[in-house]
Motif scaffolding. Sequence first.
Motif, mmCIF file in Angstrom:
data_model
loop_
_atom_site.group_PDB
_atom_site.id
_atom_site.type_symbol
_atom_site.label_atom_id
_atom_site.label_comp_id
_atom_site.label_asym_id
_atom_site.label_seq_id
_atom_site.Cartn_x
_atom_site.Cartn_y
_atom_site.Cartn_z
ATOM 1 N N PHE A 1 -0.115 -15.602 -45.442
ATOM 2 C CA PHE A 1 -1.246 -16.329 -46.013
ATOM 3 C C PHE A 1 -0.755 -17.195 -47.166
ATOM 4 N N VAL A 2 -1.527 -18.233 -47.444
ATOM 5 C CA VAL A 2 -1.240 -19.135 -48.565
ATOM 6 C C VAL A 2 -2.364 -18.986 -49.573
ATOM 7 N N CYS A 3 -1.992 -18.749 -50.842
ATOM 8 C CA CYS A 3 -2.994 -18.543 -51.882
ATOM 9 C C CYS A 3 -2.609 -19.335 -53.127
ATOM 10 N N VAL B 1 2.819 -15.993 -48.753
ATOM 11 C CA VAL B 1 3.192 -14.577 -48.723
ATOM 12 C C VAL B 1 3.317 -14.142 -47.264
ATOM 13 N N TRP B 2 4.382 -13.370 -46.979
ATOM 14 C CA TRP B 2 4.568 -12.779 -45.663
ATOM 15 C C TRP B 2 4.613 -11.258 -45.826
ATOM 16 N N VAL B 3 3.784 -10.542 -45.075
ATOM 17 C CA VAL B 3 3.791 -9.078 -45.086
ATOM 18 C C VAL B 3 4.057 -8.618 -43.654
ATOM 19 N N GLU B 4 5.115 -7.819 -43.474
ATOM 20 C CA GLU B 4 5.513 -7.387 -42.126
ATOM 21 C C GLU B 4 5.773 -5.887 -42.141
ATOM 22 N N TYR B 5 5.175 -5.200 -41.168
ATOM 23 C CA TYR B 5 5.381 -3.758 -41.058
ATOM 24 C C TYR B 5 5.933 -3.423 -39.675
ATOM 25 N N ASP B 6 7.046 -2.695 -39.655
ATOM 26 C CA ASP B 6 7.687 -2.260 -38.423
ATOM 27 C C ASP B 6 7.251 -0.818 -38.146
ATOM 28 N N GLY B 7 6.401 -0.629 -37.112
ATOM 29 C CA GLY B 7 5.869 0.696 -36.818
ATOM 30 C C GLY B 7 6.920 1.674 -36.335
ATOM 31 N N ARG B 8 8.009 1.183 -35.767
ATOM 32 C CA ARG B 8 9.061 2.085 -35.312
ATOM 33 C C ARG B 8 9.996 2.475 -36.455
ATOM 34 N N ALA B 9 10.420 1.481 -37.204
ATOM 35 C CA ALA B 9 11.333 1.761 -38.321
ATOM 36 C C ALA B 9 10.606 2.317 -39.533
ATOM 37 N N SER C 1 -10.459 -17.108 -64.172
ATOM 38 C CA SER C 1 -9.580 -17.956 -63.382
ATOM 39 C C SER C 1 -10.088 -17.905 -61.957
ATOM 40 N N THR C 2 -9.641 -18.843 -61.163
ATOM 41 C CA THR C 2 -10.123 -18.939 -59.791
ATOM 42 C C THR C 2 -8.987 -18.615 -58.835
ATOM 43 N N GLN C 3 -9.239 -17.680 -57.912
ATOM 44 C CA GLN C 3 -8.242 -17.282 -56.919
ATOM 45 C C GLN C 3 -8.668 -17.834 -55.551
ATOM 46 N N TYR C 4 -7.777 -18.596 -54.938
ATOM 47 C CA TYR C 4 -8.063 -19.218 -53.650
ATOM 48 C C TYR C 4 -7.135 -18.659 -52.573
ATOM 49 N N VAL C 5 -7.643 -18.606 -51.335
ATOM 50 C CA VAL C 5 -6.801 -18.419 -50.154
ATOM 51 C C VAL C 5 -7.024 -19.642 -49.273
ATOM 52 N N LEU C 6 -5.920 -20.349 -48.930
ATOM 53 C CA LEU C 6 -6.032 -21.605 -48.187
ATOM 54 C C LEU C 6 -5.953 -21.379 -46.685
ATOM 55 N N GLY C 7 -5.180 -20.369 -46.248
ATOM 56 C CA GLY C 7 -5.025 -20.104 -44.832
ATOM 57 C C GLY C 7 -4.496 -18.711 -44.606
ATOM 58 N N TRP C 8 -4.726 -18.189 -43.383
ATOM 59 C CA TRP C 8 -4.353 -16.802 -43.102
ATOM 60 C C TRP C 8 -4.066 -16.659 -41.618
ATOM 61 N N SER C 9 -2.934 -16.029 -41.309
ATOM 62 C CA SER C 9 -2.559 -15.770 -39.926
ATOM 63 C C SER C 9 -2.154 -14.307 -39.800
ATOM 64 N N PHE C 10 -2.538 -13.662 -38.677
ATOM 65 C CA PHE C 10 -2.274 -12.233 -38.503
ATOM 66 C C PHE C 10 -2.034 -11.938 -37.029
ATOM 67 N N LYS C 11 -1.151 -10.950 -36.769
ATOM 68 C CA LYS C 11 -0.938 -10.494 -35.404
ATOM 69 C C LYS C 11 -0.497 -9.041 -35.409
ATOM 70 N N LEU C 12 -1.129 -8.234 -34.547
ATOM 71 C CA LEU C 12 -0.679 -6.870 -34.305
ATOM 72 C C LEU C 12 0.419 -6.883 -33.253
ATOM 73 N N ASN C 13 1.444 -6.050 -33.454
ATOM 74 C CA ASN C 13 2.532 -5.884 -32.479
ATOM 75 C C ASN C 13 3.179 -7.218 -32.118
ATOM 76 N N GLY C 14 3.438 -8.016 -33.122
ATOM 77 C CA GLY C 14 4.103 -9.293 -32.890
ATOM 78 C C GLY C 14 4.260 -10.055 -34.182
ATOM 79 N N VAL C 15 4.720 -11.300 -34.074
ATOM 80 C CA VAL C 15 4.944 -12.147 -35.244
ATOM 81 C C VAL C 15 3.775 -13.097 -35.402
ATOM 82 N N ALA C 16 3.193 -13.124 -36.584
ATOM 83 C CA ALA C 16 2.041 -13.988 -36.844
ATOM 84 C C ALA C 16 2.433 -15.452 -36.714
ATOM 85 N N GLN C 17 1.515 -16.242 -36.192
ATOM 86 C CA GLN C 17 1.745 -17.679 -36.048
ATOM 87 C C GLN C 17 1.842 -18.337 -37.426
#
Length: 665
Positions: free
Chosen positions: A83-85, A190-198, A245-261
Amino acid sequence: MMCLKLIVLVAIFAAGASGDLEFTFNGFRSANLSLDGIAEITPDGLLRLTNETMLQKGRAFYPMPITFKNSPNASAFSFSTTFVCAMVPQNPSLFTHGLTFAITPPGGLPGALPYPYFGLFNDTSDGNSSNHVVAVELDTLQNREFDDIDNNHVGIDINGLRSALAKSAGYYQGNQVHNFSLGSGKPIQVWVEYDGRAKQMNVTVAPFSVGKPSKPLLSFPHDISLDILETVSLGFTSATGSTVSTQYVLGWSFKLNGVAQELDPSKLPKLPRVGPKRKSRFLVIGVPLISIVSLVIVLSGVGYYVLRKRKFAELLEDWELEYGPHRFHYKELYLATKGFSEKQLLGAGGFGRVYRGVLPNSQGEIAVKKIYHQSTQGMKAFIAEVVSMGRLCHRNLVPLLGYCRRKRELFLVYDYMPNGSLDKYLFDNPVHTLGWNQRFEVIKGVASALFYLHEGWEQIVVHRDIKASNILLDSEGNGRIGDFGLARLYDHGTDPQTTHIVGTLGYLAPEYVRTGKATTSSDVFAFGAFLLEVACGRRPIESKAPNEDLALVEWVFSWWSRGEILEAIDPKLGKDYVIEEVDIVLKLGLLCSLLDIEFRPSIRQVVRYLEGSVALPELSLLTLSTAGLIVSRSEGFDDFVLSLSNFEGNSGCSSITNSTISEGR
């Protein structure tokens, strides 16, 4: 149309439940997010979590619950999100508040509070394992309650705001970390990635213009299956505090069991221009005559309100007007210390209580000493001296910022010293003690500051309460003299006035007790006790048995008389000390503790002895004189005296007459 919306919602729910959910929002104009608090989607497609309203929370979640594991005891799915914030301060000179990306129970935790809890927790739920919350925080304020590492960090939080892992905001280029500001108002990705196996979570952050670094900032091996529910909500939270202060989120991409676009920069909405809003043409061009009448009414109402407020405001007497820049408002200190809360209490003594505080609209921490003063005339003289001492400037003095007066209460405001007072590192089996090198540097620093007070300023300042508990350690471990609540001023070349005797038993010079006149020499006497307590790790007076006290100076003297003065050193130091320095400090402590004011060294001499530019006079067993120490009669001590013939600047020492010392002196 209603059927089409129903089909879309069913499809979204089915995707979330199937464990292969994927979505991408390049802006949120058409997004159907679940909003809470002051969060909103602007006409331009920005997700605005907070606005210019203080002490509010803003939360935005994906509209449907998401299945993150197949059963309560199963492993969590892998996922990837980016996501971009942007965190935009209302005023560029002020700080911002942070935001979180959070995995929570459906709908988030009930009862969540705004700052400092990010709209995630409250004061009772924070840290509970039953929260089932995993979050990534972008935090722009350092909160000691949550052990924050600094005011610009990224952290992984499990069920509470004490981060399981945190680092200052930065991104890798090769093996080098480049730090950047989270609260600059510029877009961050920001990129957040979780490996369910590792069973590992990686968090990567960078300015939006940089692109994704090859190495994550945080790599956290942890099985989040233990912390989250089978079905969760996914989204963002933020909150405002006493500044906005003002907190913005400009865009958000998410994917389960794969890499987010990846997000498309060309499709993301633009941040609003930072700066004052343009005035409307209606207000600029002209106002009808009736508006003038309305303005007069408003001004009259404001005038009445101001007069009424002044009538009931805290009392400010004419003589205080000249001290305006040094006077704090009571309300300001009340808010800074959270109403002088017991949780903010740093310590208490015979002359008052000290509270930690944070001044509104700044990150500056202060220490506020609250004392009670009896007479109005005495208060006036006291404040005059406090304001004068506020102009003192030395690296080994705690800056005295000013005062506040409310009825008979007086508040002294100092810079906050994060490492506390020296005594907690010396006495009562401290968890952490100081090595000799640091103790010796503290001693020299205190001596330098005392020399400045006695001789280096436009007036003579007698502190009257030099002791380990009034020596504070700053963030670098430097010793600073604090607590000027008892200090007194007088001009060079004049005699000090008689005052009430104040201070601490064990540090009071005998002539001060006798005459009530505090002098630079009485400060030197207290400094002698300070030297001995720092070197020996003992208080000036300690109880040996009921109704029987042991004077530290007597105890050190007993070791010296047997030729074993180094045996008086603090056993916690072991053998890690410089013999010559310890020898000087212990003997100088004895010299400063002489009964006769004429034979004590001045602070100028003390500084030169500590620096090694002048040799310390030798101590020898002669006939006990009136310049001796306060010691008890015991076998072998009757012939004790300090030979002061080598004392710099003291003449006539060879004519000291014989005398004896009474029991208990």
